[in-house]
Design an enzyme around this catalytic site. Structure first.
Site, mmCIF file in Angstrom:
data_model
loop_
_atom_site.group_PDB
_atom_site.id
_atom_site.type_symbol
_atom_site.label_atom_id
_atom_site.label_comp_id
_atom_site.label_asym_id
_atom_site.label_seq_id
_atom_site.Cartn_x
_atom_site.Cartn_y
_atom_site.Cartn_z
ATOM 1 N N ASP A 1 0.857 -1.177 0.000
ATOM 2 C CA ASP A 1 0.000 0.000 0.000
ATOM 3 C C ASP A 1 0.902 1.238 0.000
ATOM 4 O OD1 ASP A 1 -2.950 1.038 0.433
ATOM 5 O OD2 ASP A 1 -1.757 2.062 1.965
ATOM 6 N N HIS A 49 -7.052 -6.195 -1.636
ATOM 7 C CA HIS A 49 -5.998 -5.208 -1.394
ATOM 8 C C HIS A 49 -4.986 -5.621 -0.331
ATOM 9 C CE1 HIS A 49 -4.030 -1.360 -1.138
ATOM 10 N NE2 HIS A 49 -4.315 -1.255 0.143
#
Length: 322
Positions: free
Chosen positions: A102, A301
């Site tokens: 991320d 994610h």
């Protein structure tokens, strides 16, 4: 639990979590938003057991690390210097490997770019390496989303105060809802794409049935404890430096990362849908030593948390090849 200690670097103290032999080759893990060293719990054990010195940092503003107040204290120039300083302190006699997820992925990519003598290899999870364009990203987001009346989370994060208040009201609920909404477990459409500018991040995000296959109530309780300690100002300040980061990074003549590199993403990661075309192909011109790129089928994610065994196997194979 791993060993915890503080590292003084770049004028602050960062808390790190470490597993594996003290004389093992250093692999430094950098988390994203809204995460913690704890996001790498599965990798610390796997790599530590394999003989590496596996160390995960609480990025400045998070958990047990120092939390400067100014927005500019969280720009890319500063945070990459933090990470390079940790690597230098923990392995002064040779370069380390850096791995990020991320926001931690751009931090890792740029740490390798800016400190090639400090990092011998780099891996990014979820966020590909693509050099910045002609405009700061936040300007692009405002032109594409805000000007059309559409919500975009990074635009929402620019206003200081309201986002902190929303996310800090119940950190456990923030983690449950946000993690679930962009995970591989959430059905298509869980993340509402029709939100309007003026809406908030958590608006219309459902409360998931817990536990998730990869996240239980104990995990959520740990994250909750960390954000009750740190708040969300530091984490959100990372998003408030687009213009500063753009000016700093685009001043460089060469944006290529020459060290051996690796990418791991998920086929259901909404982040990859933000990149036009094939994100792996887009990376190759600027990662001339890209060893491999893996897209995990059905993964969302939270790559290393959703698919720890697959990620660990890929990382260990790559590390052995270096």
């Amino acid at each position: 639990m791993p060993e915890f200690f503080n590292v003084e670097t770049n004028g602050i103290k960062l808390r790190v979590a470490a597993e594996g032999p003290a004389d093992g080759s250093l692999v430094l893990f950098v988390h994203g938003f809204p995460e913690s060293w704890y996001s790498w719990r599965h990798q610390l054990t796997a790599l530590g057991d394999a003989g590496y010195r596996a160390v995960a940092v609480d990025v400045r503003g998070y958990g047990g690390s120092d939390k400067p107040e100014p927005v500019e204290a969280y720009d890319m120039e500063t945070i990459t210097a933090d990470i390079a300083g940790v690597a230098k302190a923990l392995q002064p006699d040779g370069p380390a490997v850096v791995v990020g997820h991320d926001w931690g992925a751009p931090i890792a990519w740029n740490a390798a770019l800016l400190y090639p003598d400090q990092f011998r290899a780099v891996a990014g999870l979820s966020v590909p390496y693509v050099p910045l364009g002609d405009k700061p990203a936040i300007q692009v987001f405002r032109e594409f989303f805000t000007a059309r009346g559409m919500f975009f989370y990074q635009v929402y994060f620019q206003d200081q105060g309201p986002p902190e208040a929303e996310l800090e009201a119940d950190p456990a609920a923030t983690i449950r809802k946000f993690y679930y909404a962009i995970s591989g477990d959430a059905p298509d459409g869980t993340w509402p794409i029709d939100k309007k500018h003026g809406d908030t991040l958590l608006h219309r995000l459902p409360e998931p049935d817990m536990p998730l296959p990869w996240l239980n109530e104990e995990d959520v309780a740990y994250y909750d404890s960390q954000f009750r300690q740190s708040g969300f100002r530091g984490p959100l300040n990372r998003y408030r430096n687009h213009e500063r980061d753009h000016a700093f990074l685009t001043a460089r003549d060469d944006s290529k990362i020459y060290q051996p590199s690796l990418f791991i993403g998920g086929t259901r990661d909404l982040v990859l849908k933000m990149f036009p075309g094939d994100p792996v192909e887009a990376m190759k011109p600027n990662l001339p030593n890209l060893k491999a790129a893996h897209l995990l089928e059905g993964c969302g994610h939270w790559t290393q948390q959703e698919r720890p065994d697959e990620v660990n196997a890929i990382l260990l194979d790559w590390l052995k090849s270096l």
